[in-house]
Design a protein around this motif. Structure first.
Motif: not given
Length: 38
Positions: A17-19, A24-28
């Motif tokens: 879940l943390l990964f 997702g945050l890195t992509l955004v």
């Protein structure tokens, strides 16, 4: 014995879940050209 297996699976689930959250945050932030301070 069942408690050990349950805790291992629980930790694995939380790690995944943390990964996914971090990926997702890195992509955004990567798409939006923000500086990732995490």
């Amino acid at each position: 014995m069942y408690l050990v297996v349950e805790q291992l699976l629980n930790g694995l689930q939380f790690g995944l879940l943390l990964f996914l959250l971090a990926a997702g945050l890195t992509l955004v932030f990567g798409i939006m050209d923000f500086v990732n301070l995490a």
